[in-house]
Each structure stands twice: as structure tokens, then as C-alpha cells.
Design an enzyme around this catalytic site. Structure first.
Site, PDB file in Angstrom:
ATOM      1  N   VAL A 188      -8.180 -31.937   8.322  1.00 37.35           N
ATOM      2  CA  VAL A 188      -7.224 -31.827   7.217  1.00 37.35           C
ATOM      3  C   VAL A 188      -7.974 -31.835   5.888  1.00 37.35           C
ATOM      4  CG1 VAL A 188      -5.235 -32.850   6.071  1.00 37.35           C
ATOM      5  CG2 VAL A 188      -5.436 -32.969   8.569  1.00 37.35           C
ATOM      6  N   LYS A 189      -7.765 -30.781   5.129  1.00 34.95           N
ATOM      7  CA  LYS A 189      -8.465 -30.608   3.854  1.00 34.95           C
ATOM      8  C   LYS A 189      -7.575 -31.101   2.718  1.00 34.95           C
ATOM      9  CE  LYS A 189     -11.368 -26.933   1.857  1.00 34.95           C
ATOM     10  NZ  LYS A 189     -11.610 -25.470   1.922  1.00 34.95           N
TER      11      LYS A 189
END
Length: 218
Positions: free
Chosen positions: A86-87
Site C-alpha cells: 500500500v502506497k
């Protein structure tokens, strides 16, 4: 050093994968839009398609800028495939979300990092990766490589597990210099990886070998 490709183009990802040196993929909304991929359903499907192309990590970026929104999006992205990282943006709520996901065992990539202080906060929050934007610093006449070196020193001082993911790589020498400094990962266009193959002496040497080989009785 791990090699990631920074794109949402499946053909380029497959080409890099076929080379045998690809370790992962990074993407963002701008790269998705560049490929004409819009709308939540299409974007999620495309992330799944990318995961099917590679064996390594795939950074998928949230769009929300508030904590609750990032958590909702991030959990949805992480549920797509175990390869998803998850960025999150380097803002206060992004750091909070990073800590939340870290505590839940969900891997993260804190992006849009432009200072050593930001990288320190990301590591403290348990980020899996931190993405300093080397090329964008160079664009404003600031030494992006020096930032990579500063982060490397800080992380080594305190044995942080967070990996330095040199982002906004523009060309092959960025890759070489990041490797010298000790960046854990680079992410850039396919051209920055393929550029490592090239040297005029290799080309001229091979041409000479092939010319000489014409006289062999094969």
C-alpha cells in the site's frame, strides 16, 4: 539492489520480467491515467493484472488524503493480492496510516519523500519502503543523491528495516549512483534498466567477433 519498474504498462512490465532481473513494480494514479485506465473497478483489475505479470512486490497507491479514507482504500488494495504494497503519501495522516498498517502486518510504501526528516518519520512508523524522489529534486537543482546518502546513514545508524526505494529515476547513471550509495531498491522506466546493458565497446567487440567468425568452418 532490487530493480522495480515504474509504470502501469503491461507490455513494458512483461519485457522487464523477461529480462530476468525485475523484482517488482511501482505505480501511481498518473501512470494509470497515462495508460488510459480510469475508474475504480478498472484500476483494481489492472493492479491484479500487474500482479499476474511479476513475482515481486507491486506498490498500489491510495488516492485519499485523510486517515479514514486511506485505511479503507489500503485495506481494499491489500486484499487484492499478497504482492500488493500500500502506497501512502508523506503527510501526517499518511504517517498515521503507515503505523496502522504496520501494526496490522500490511506492507507500505511511503511516497513523495523529499527530506531525511520525512524518511525518518516513515521508518519510525514502520514503513516497508520509503520513496525519496531523486529526479524531482534534481529538477529543482537540488542534489537528490545526497538525500539518498543521508537516509542511508540514518537508517544504518539505527538499524531500521525500512528499505530505501529510490524513485523518480530518470536515467541509467541514477541507477549506478544509487547502487554505489546503497539504495535498497530503484524504480524507474524500462529504459533506465535496459541502459545498463549498453556499452560501445561491447557492440564493437561483438561485431568483430561475428566478423571473424565468418571464416570459421562451422
Amino acid at each position: 539492489m532490487k530493480f522495480f519498474i515504474d509504470t502501469a504498462n503491461l507490455d513494458q512490465i512483461k519485457e522487464a520480467q523477461a529480462l530476468g532481473v525485475l523484482d517488482g513494480v511501482t505505480t501511481n494514479p498518473s501512470l494509470m491515467a497515462k495508460e488510459g485506465i480510469t475508474g475504480k473497478t478498472n484500476i483494481l483489475k489492472h493492479y491484479e493484472a500487474i500482479c499476474n505479470c511479476v513475482d515481486g512486490d507491486v506498490s498500489a497507491e491510495v488516492i485519499s488524503t485523510d486517515f479514514d479514507g486511506m485505511i479503507k482504500e489500503g485495506e481494499e488494495l491489500a486484499a487484492l493480492n499478497p504482492q500488493i504494497v500500500v502506497k501512502l503519501p508523506m503527510i501526517a495522516d499518511g504517517v498515521k496510516a503507515c503505523k496502522y498498517f504496520s501494526d496490522k502486518g500490511i506492507r507500505t510504501n511511503v511516497t513523495l519523500v523529499f527530506s531525511a526528516g520525512q524518511a525518518l518519520l516513515a521508518a519510525k512508523a514502520g514503513a516497508t519502503y520509503v520513496s525519496p524522489f531523486l529526479g524531482r529534486l534534481d529538477d529543482i537543482s537540488t542534489d537528490g543523491l545526497n538525500l539518498i546518502a543521508e537516509i542511508r546513514q540514518i537508517y544504518d545508524n539505527y538499524d531500521f528495516d525500512t528499505q530505501i526505494l529510490a524513485a523518480s529515476i530518470r536515467h541509467t547513471m541514477h541507477v549506478i549512483n544509487c547502487a554505489k550509495i546503497g539504495s535498497d531498491v530503484m524504480t524507474g522506466p524500462l529504459s533506465s534498466i535496459e541502459g545498463l546493458l549498453k556499452h560501445p565497446l561491447t557492440d564493437s567487440g561483438l561485431a568483430k567477433f561475428l566478423e571473424d567468425a565468418k571464416s570459421f568452418d562451422l
